[in-house]
Design a protein around this motif. Structure first.
Motif: not given
Length: 507
Positions: A149, A157, A272, A274, A278
Motif C-alpha cells: 500500500l 509504502t 493501491f 488503502d 485493494l
C-alpha cells in the motif's frame, strides 16, 4: 471452561464422543470423562448449553492432572532430534540409544528402542490421501508474499497481508487483504470468511499462528482464549496443524499458489492507497476464480459449493462475534477499575473494594466479573481520565451526596428559614465552584437534624456576624453551645476559632 462448553454444544448437536475428540483435538478418554461427570447433573445437553460458567463449574468435580505415559511419550518427543542425528556421519542406533539411556535410565532397552525408532521413521515418511468431506473443514492461512500500500501524500509504502480461506470439500475460496496477522485482524478476517460463505463448517483448520495458538505442540497445541471464544460463538471447533508440516495443509498451500497466479498476478502493476480499494479490486477476480471450471471436472468451485457444500454448513449466529479483551484488575478504594486502553475509570459495587476481578471488554461494552459472576457492565468510554459511575455501586452516603445539587440545598434551606437560606447562599457564593460547597452544605443539613433548626438558625446568625461561612464554624458554635448565649452578650466574645483557647485553658 470453553472446551467444556464446546463439548456440550457438540453433544447437543448429536456428535459422538469420538467425533468430538477429533474435532476439538482432545483425548477421547478426556471427552468421555467430562460427559460422564456431566451426566450426574440430571440435565440434557440442550439444558446444559444454556448454563453459565459458574453453574457448570458447580456441576463438574475438581480437575485432575493427567501425566503422559512416560517411556513412549518421551521417546516420541525425541524422534525428530534422533532422526537428524542419524543423518550425520558416525551416528548409529546404538550410540543414540546410549545417549537416550543416560537421560532416561528407566526407558526402553536397545531392541525396543530401535524398533520404536524405525516404526516412527516409517510412519513419518508415509503419505496419505485424505478424502475431504463436504461441510467439514475451512482451511485458513496467510500468503507468504504481501501486497504493498502506498501513502497518497508522502509516497511511503507499507505491506498488507493476504488472508486466504478455502472450504476443503468444494475448494470454494475467500481472499482478502488485511492490516496485519495480529489477533484482532486475524479473527476479523476469519469472521468475514464465514460471512462470505454464509455458514459455519464443523472445523476450522489454522496454521500455528501466534494469533490463534498460544503454545505450539506436536500433539495438543494450546489455542488462545479469544480464538476459543470465537469458535464457541460460531458453534465450531478449531484444529491447528503441526508446525513445519506443509502436508497437513496441502490444500490451502495449493490455493495460495493458485491465488498468486489468478489474482495477485493480475494486480501486480496497480498502485493501491488503502485496504478498501485493494479489497474492492480483489473481489471481482475472486468471483472469477471461484467460477472457473476445474481442469479435470466439469464443474467449478462455486457450483460445487452451492450444490453440495453450502446446504451442509451450520447457520451463522444472529450476531457477529466481537473480539473480547480479558484483563485482571484490583478494585480501587474509589470502587472503580481502570482500563489503560481508554485511560478511563469504571465503577463496580463498593463491596468489591480491594478484590481481584476479571475485565472483559469489546469495542462497545465493558463487563466486570468476580468468580465467573458478572458484577458490573458499562458502555465503553474513550474519555481520558474520566469516570463512568453507576449510583447503585456507591456506598449509601455517596449515593446521598450524588443525589443533591446546589438547587436542592438552596430549596431545603429556604424551606427551613430565610436566615439559613441566606447563609447557605453565601456558602455557595464564596466557593470557586458549586461542587466545592456541596459537602459543606451536606454537613450543615446534618447539623440541623442533630441540633434542630432553631439552634442551626442561631448558629448561622452568630457565624455571619463574624463573616465565617461553612460547616466547621457552625459545628464549633453548636458544639460549645455559643448559639444559646444572648445576642448582646455575644458581642463581647472574640470570633470562634480553634486556635483561640480562652482563659479557662490556663486554670
Amino acid at each position: 471452561m470453553l472446551d467444556i462448553q464446546r463439548i456440550i454444544q457438540l453433544k447437543a448437536r448429536g456428535e459422538s464422543n469420538r467425533s468430538i475428540a477429533r474435532l476439538l483435538g482432545i483425548n477421547r478418554k478426556t471427552v468421555n470423562e467430562y460427559i460422564l461427570n456431566l451426566g450426574g447433573a440430571d440435565k440434557d445437553f440442550s439444558e446444559l448449553s444454556r448454563l453459565d460458567e459458574q453453574s457448570l463449574a458447580a456441576i463438574l468435580p475438581e480437575p485432575k492432572v493427567f501425566n503422559k505415559p512416560q517411556a513412549y511419550q518421551d521417546l516420541q518427543d525425541l524422534v525428530p532430534v534422533y532422526q537428524k542425528a542419524l543423518k550425520k556421519s558416525g551416528f548409529t542406533y546404538l550410540n543414540i540409544w546410549e545417549e537416550y539411556r543416560k537421560k532416561y535410565p528407566d526407558g526402553y532397552g536397545y531392541t525396543q528402542f530401535k524398533e520404536h525408532m524405525q516404526q516412527a521413521f516409517a510412519v513419518q515418511q508415509a503419505s496419505f490421501h485424505m478424502e475431504q468431506i463436504m461441510g467439514e473443514k475451512l482451511l485458513i492461512d496467510y500468503a507468504g508474499d504481501r501486497f504493498i500500500l502506498t501513502d497518497r501524500e508522502s509516497g511511503t509504502t507499507r505491506p498488507a497481508e493476504l488472508f486466504i480461506a478455502i472450504l476443503a470439500g468444494s475448494g470454494y475460496t475467500y481472499v482478502e487483504a488485511s492490516v496485519s496477522q495480529q489477533k484482532a485482524s486475524f479473527i476479523n478476517s476469519v469472521r468475514r470468511s464465514l460471512e462470505f460463505i454464509g455458514g459455519v463448517p464443523k472445523l476450522i483448520v489454522t496454521d500455528n499462528l501466534k494469533s490463534a495458538v498460544t503454545q505450539a505442540h506436536r500433539y495438543e497445541p494450546e489455542l488462545n482464549k479469544d480464538f476459543k471464544a470465537f469458535a464457541l460463538h460460531y458453534g465450531t471447533a478449531v484444529l491447528a496443524t503441526r508446525a513445519r508440516k506443509p502436508k497437513d495443509k496441502a490444500l490451502v498451500e495449493n490455493a495460495v499458489r493458485l491465488v498468486y497466479q489468478r489474482i495477485c498476478f493480475a494486480l501486480k502493476d496497480q498502485v493501491f492507497f488503502d485496504l478498501h480499494s485493494l479489497n474492492a479490486a480483489i473481489r471481482p477476480l475472486l468471483d472469477l476464480y471461484n467460477q472457473r471450471m476445474y481442469q479435470q471436472r466439469q464443474t467449478s468451485r462455486a457450483q460445487l459449493f452451492l450444490e453440495q457444500e453450502q446446504p451442509l454448513l451450520s447457520p451463522l449466529p444472529a450476531q457477529a462475534f466481537t473480539l473480547i479483551t480479558y484483563k485482571q484488575a484490583t478494585v480501587q478504594k474509589n470502587y472503580h477499575v481502570f482500563i489503560s486502553d481508554d485511560k478511563h475509570y469504571y465503577s463496580v459495587p463498593h463491596e468489591y473494594i480491594g478484590k481481584k476481578v476479571e475485565l472483559r471488554y469489546n469495542e462497545s461494552l465493558l463487563e466486570v466479573y468476580s468468580s465467573s459472576t458478572r458484577i458490573a457492565s458499562h458502555p465503553r468510554s474513550r474519555k481520558s481520565a474520566g469516570f463512568s459511575t453507576i449510583s447503585s455501586h456507591m456506598p449509601d452516603n455517596h449515593q446521598f451526596m450524588q443525589g443533591w445539587n446546589m438547587t436542592d440545598f438552596l430549596a431545603w434551606a429556604k424551606s427551613k428559614d430565610p436566615i439559613i437560606h441566606q447563609y447557605v447562599e453565601t456558602v455557595f457564593a464564596q466557593r470557586a465552584h458549586p461542587e466545592q460547597a456541596l459537602r459543606s452544605c451536606w454537613g450543615i443539613q446534618r447539623l440541623g437534624k442533630i441540633y434542630g433548626i432553631d439552634r442551626l438558625k442561631s448558629a448561622c446568625i452568630r457565624a455571619a456576624d463574624f463573616e465565617q461561612y461553612g460547616y466547621k464554624i457552625l459545628e464549633s458554635i453548636l458544639g460549645q453551645n455559643l448559639d444559646q448565649q444572648d445576642h448582646d452578650e455575644e458581642q463581647h466574645y472574640l470570633p470562634v476559632h480553634d486556635n483561640l483557647r480562652g482563659a479557662t485553658y490556663y486554670h
